[in-house]
Scaffold this motif. Structure first.
Motif, mmCIF file in Angstrom:
data_model
loop_
_atom_site.group_PDB
_atom_site.id
_atom_site.type_symbol
_atom_site.label_atom_id
_atom_site.label_comp_id
_atom_site.label_asym_id
_atom_site.label_seq_id
_atom_site.Cartn_x
_atom_site.Cartn_y
_atom_site.Cartn_z
ATOM 1 N N PRO A 1 0.821 -1.221 0.000
ATOM 2 C CA PRO A 1 0.000 0.000 0.000
ATOM 3 C C PRO A 1 0.849 1.262 0.000
ATOM 4 C CG PRO A 1 0.046 -0.958 2.189
ATOM 5 C CD PRO A 1 0.740 -1.929 1.295
ATOM 6 N N SER A 2 0.228 2.375 -0.309
ATOM 7 C CA SER A 2 0.951 3.639 -0.375
ATOM 8 C C SER A 2 1.369 4.071 1.029
ATOM 9 C CB SER A 2 0.071 4.710 -1.017
ATOM 10 O OG SER A 2 -1.045 4.988 -0.204
ATOM 11 N N ALA A 3 2.332 4.986 1.060
ATOM 12 C CA ALA A 3 2.795 5.487 2.357
ATOM 13 C C ALA A 3 1.685 6.190 3.117
ATOM 14 C CB ALA A 3 3.974 6.435 2.146
ATOM 15 N N ALA A 4 0.761 6.841 2.406
ATOM 16 C CA ALA A 4 -0.359 7.508 3.068
ATOM 17 C C ALA A 4 -1.238 6.492 3.788
ATOM 18 C CB ALA A 4 -1.178 8.294 2.050
ATOM 19 N N VAL A 5 -1.439 5.314 3.184
ATOM 20 C CA VAL A 5 -2.242 4.267 3.829
ATOM 21 C C VAL A 5 -1.487 3.698 5.030
ATOM 22 C CG1 VAL A 5 -3.284 1.999 3.508
ATOM 23 C CG2 VAL A 5 -3.455 3.728 1.699
ATOM 24 N N ILE A 6 -0.188 3.488 4.875
ATOM 25 C CA ILE A 6 0.612 2.951 5.986
ATOM 26 C C ILE A 6 0.564 3.876 7.199
ATOM 27 C CG2 ILE A 6 2.961 2.379 6.702
ATOM 28 C CD1 ILE A 6 3.491 1.494 3.832
ATOM 29 N N LEU A 7 0.536 5.183 6.945
ATOM 30 C CA LEU A 7 0.570 6.162 8.032
ATOM 31 C C LEU A 7 -0.815 6.507 8.572
ATOM 32 C CD1 LEU A 7 3.331 8.535 6.643
ATOM 33 C CD2 LEU A 7 3.535 6.953 8.560
ATOM 34 N N ILE A 8 -1.841 5.779 8.154
ATOM 35 C CA ILE A 8 -3.198 6.057 8.656
ATOM 36 C C ILE A 8 -3.260 6.023 10.186
ATOM 37 C CG2 ILE A 8 -5.494 5.009 8.854
ATOM 38 C CD1 ILE A 8 -5.484 4.544 5.874
ATOM 39 N N PRO A 9 -2.662 5.029 10.879
ATOM 40 C CA PRO A 9 -2.701 5.067 12.348
ATOM 41 C C PRO A 9 -2.086 6.331 12.934
ATOM 42 C CG PRO A 9 -2.003 2.905 11.582
ATOM 43 C CD PRO A 9 -2.011 3.794 10.384
ATOM 44 N N VAL A 10 -1.000 6.818 12.292
ATOM 45 C CA VAL A 10 -0.371 8.051 12.778
ATOM 46 C C VAL A 10 -1.325 9.226 12.605
ATOM 47 C CG1 VAL A 10 1.574 9.618 12.482
ATOM 48 C CG2 VAL A 10 1.912 7.148 12.230
ATOM 49 N N PHE A 11 -1.990 9.293 11.453
ATOM 50 C CA PHE A 11 -2.945 10.377 11.218
ATOM 51 C C PHE A 11 -4.098 10.322 12.223
ATOM 52 C CE2 PHE A 11 -1.274 10.107 6.722
ATOM 53 C CZ PHE A 11 -0.588 11.299 6.788
ATOM 54 N N ILE A 12 -4.559 9.121 12.544
ATOM 55 C CA ILE A 12 -5.667 8.987 13.491
ATOM 56 C C ILE A 12 -5.260 9.480 14.877
ATOM 57 C CG2 ILE A 12 -7.122 7.322 14.705
ATOM 58 C CD1 ILE A 12 -7.172 5.645 12.168
ATOM 59 N N VAL A 13 -4.104 9.022 15.356
ATOM 60 C CA VAL A 13 -3.657 9.410 16.698
ATOM 61 C C VAL A 13 -3.395 10.910 16.767
ATOM 62 C CG1 VAL A 13 -1.823 9.127 18.401
ATOM 63 C CG2 VAL A 13 -2.717 7.129 17.199
ATOM 64 N N CYS A 14 -2.680 11.453 15.778
ATOM 65 C CA CYS A 14 -2.369 12.886 15.796
ATOM 66 C C CYS A 14 -3.635 13.722 15.619
ATOM 67 C CB CYS A 14 -1.358 13.220 14.706
ATOM 68 S SG CYS A 14 0.263 12.479 14.959
ATOM 69 N N GLY A 15 -4.583 13.221 14.796
ATOM 70 C CA GLY A 15 -5.847 13.926 14.651
ATOM 71 C C GLY A 15 -6.630 13.968 15.951
ATOM 72 N N MET A 16 -6.602 12.861 16.707
ATOM 73 C CA MET A 16 -7.265 12.847 18.014
ATOM 74 C C MET A 16 -6.603 13.828 18.971
ATOM 75 S SD MET A 16 -7.849 8.717 18.356
ATOM 76 C CE MET A 16 -8.399 8.818 20.054
ATOM 77 N N LEU A 17 -5.273 13.885 18.949
ATOM 78 C CA LEU A 17 -4.569 14.856 19.791
ATOM 79 C C LEU A 17 -4.948 16.283 19.414
ATOM 80 C CD1 LEU A 17 -0.966 13.346 20.020
ATOM 81 C CD2 LEU A 17 -2.675 13.487 21.836
ATOM 82 N N PHE A 18 -5.009 16.555 18.105
ATOM 83 C CA PHE A 18 -5.357 17.901 17.655
ATOM 84 C C PHE A 18 -6.771 18.269 18.109
ATOM 85 C CE2 PHE A 18 -7.051 20.895 14.522
ATOM 86 C CZ PHE A 18 -6.084 21.886 14.571
ATOM 87 N N CYS A 19 -7.712 17.345 17.997
ATOM 88 C CA CYS A 19 -9.087 17.610 18.436
ATOM 89 C C CYS A 19 -9.143 17.869 19.939
ATOM 90 C CB CYS A 19 -9.994 16.441 18.070
ATOM 91 S SG CYS A 19 -10.327 16.293 16.305
#
Length: 471
Positions: free
Chosen positions: A401-419
């Motif tokens: 999969p693409s790097a963007a898909v691989i980093l989905i968990p990172v985006f989720i965690v950082c997005g939760m922190l931002f919220c």
């Protein structure tokens, strides 16, 4: 005038005064400090008991004028008064440690914390986004440009360390001697010597944090230079700053273990009527099994992390060409299993101590164990999702999969922190403030039970006439 105490030590708000200090001094609500000072002098001279008489009404009026000036001349107290009324000032004086959001300084610190936290979380979202587009070759930026958000994150960390360092001596002077460990506290020391000891301890902690920050920054620079081809070092050399950080952490944990073993072990409390807490849980030496479990819990993650780094470096350098990436990540796969074993061993130790104190009574620790396991499973889900997607890409030749898909968990965690920093925590603090403001400044209508408009309702003090006018 303090209010009566309710159950739990909280004052009865209805019994607290809520007087109009601006009316007492006869000044406008937007009056400056000089106008308030002049009004106070004028009122105080007019109603001073030596001049106006010693009757109770005169004394009460003079004390009220002094109280009004004491509040309105203090910028912090005046800010609290304008927001919550006199009851808010009394609550801040009596219960500021329980309700810190009354204090304007605390609110300023929290707003700064939320702002910096939102900025840091945003940078942690932007950086993996840059990494994903660069790894998927959708842009041709060099890795130095890709790492700009990470370097800005480092700058935020340095700013935080500087702020902590600048406040370290003040905090050390404010803390009591109970903050010192038993093996550090000398009862023959003077107060100044204890302050110096706390200050040195604070400076050592901030210095250790700065060294770690510097090594982390150096590691990032080495990685960027290696990826851009500016240096041809092996990855083992590039990771040297990171291994130095691990060594510093390892040494610190050894010191923590030695200090803990010297201090002894305090078993969980089993509260019984009429028993003192210290008598219920006296300090005692660690047993051999307890020492082994403590060392296991302390070093497990560090050992797994070092083993994983060593295998990844060996694989990148070509030393493990015949080994699949799924095998290389074996320490990561085993990590959660080791943690679950530690949770149940810790549960067994605690139950043993509790049952000894409770004389064979049944103790249910199921909810605590379930909570710890569920928390571990949530962390493991995000960790294994990202690691599994990465292994799939590294073992395949299609670049998927693409790097963007691989980093989905990172985006989720950082997005939760931002919220949390940008929305949830500020809203929670605001709701607590509004609730306290409504409780302190408003009363329910006696007829209909509807709350009165906060902007219009304020219990006012009916000014006592000049005693001389009644004579």
């Amino acid at each position: 005038m303090a209010g009566q105490q309710q159950a739990g030590g909280f004052p009865d708000l209805a019994s607290l005064p809520n007087r109009d200090f601006y009316g007492v001094l006869d000044v406008a609500r937007d009056a400056d400090a000089e106008a308030i000072r002049k009004a106070y002098r004028r009122k105080a001279l007019r109603c001073h008991p030596d001049k106006a008489g010693q009757d109770p009404a005169t004394v009460e009026l003079f004390q009220l004028v002094q109280r009004a000036y004491d509040v309105l001349s203090d910028p912090k107290k005046r800010q609290v008064y304008d927001k919550y009324g006199e009851r808010g000032v009394l609550m801040m004086d009596q219960m500021g440690n329980v309700l810190p959001f009354i204090d304007p300084d605390f609110l300023l610190a929290m707003n700064t914390f939320f702002t910096v936290g939102s900025l840091v979380a945003a940078l942690l979202i932007v950086f993996p986004a840059f990494v994903s587009v660069r790894a998927d070759r959708k842009v041709t930026w060099n890795w130095g440009v890709v790492s700009i958000p990470l370097f800005l994150f480092d700058a935020c960390l340095l700013l935080g360390l500087w702020m902590i360092r600048s406040q370290g001596d003040k905090a050390a002077d404010a803390n009591g001697q109970e903050d010192l460990d038993d093996d550090e506290y000398d009862r023959g020391e003077t107060e100044q010597q204890r302050k110096d000891r706390r200050r040195r301890k604070s400076r050592r902690a901030s210095g250790d944090a700065f060294v770690r920050w510097l090594l982390f920054l150096l590691f990032q620079i080495f990685v960027v230079l290696h990826l851009d081809g500016s240096i041809d070092w092996s990855w083992g050399v590039v990771f040297i700053p990171w291994f130095v950080i691990e060594v510093i952490s390892f040494i610190g944990k050894i010191g923590l273990i030695a200090k803990t073993f010297r201090r002894g072990h305090s078993p969980p409390l089993v509260f019984e009527p009429g028993q003192d807490a210290e008598a219920q849980a006296p300090m005692r030496p660690f047993s051999g099994a307890e020492k082994a479990l403590f060392v296991y819990d302390t070093f497990l993650t560090t050992v797994v992390r070092l083993a994983q780094l060593a295998l990844v470096i060996a694989k990148i350098n070509g030393s493990l060409d015949g080994v699949a990436w799924g095998i290389v990540f074996l320490p990561t796969w085993l990590w959660s299993g080791f943690k679950i074993v530690g949770i149940f061993l810790d549960r067994w130790m605690i139950l043993r101590d509790v049952r000894r104190q409770a004389h064979g009574q049944k103790v249910d620790m199921g909810p605590l164990v379930v909570f710890r396991i569920v928390s571990l499973l949530v962390v493991s889900f995000f960790l294994y999702l990202g690691a599994g997607l990465l292994v799939r890409r590294l073992d395949g030749d299609s670049g998927k999969p693409s790097a963007a898909v691989i980093l989905i968990p990172v985006f989720i965690v950082c997005g939760m922190l931002f919220c949390c920093f940008c929305c949830c925590l500020p809203c929670l603090l605001c709701c607590m403030q509004k609730g306290l403001e409504a409780e302190l400044s408003a009363e329910e209508d006696a007829a209909g039970g509807a709350p009165v408009n906060l902007q219009e309702r304020r219990i006012t003090y009916q000014a006592i006439d000049d005693p001389r006018s009644r004579r």
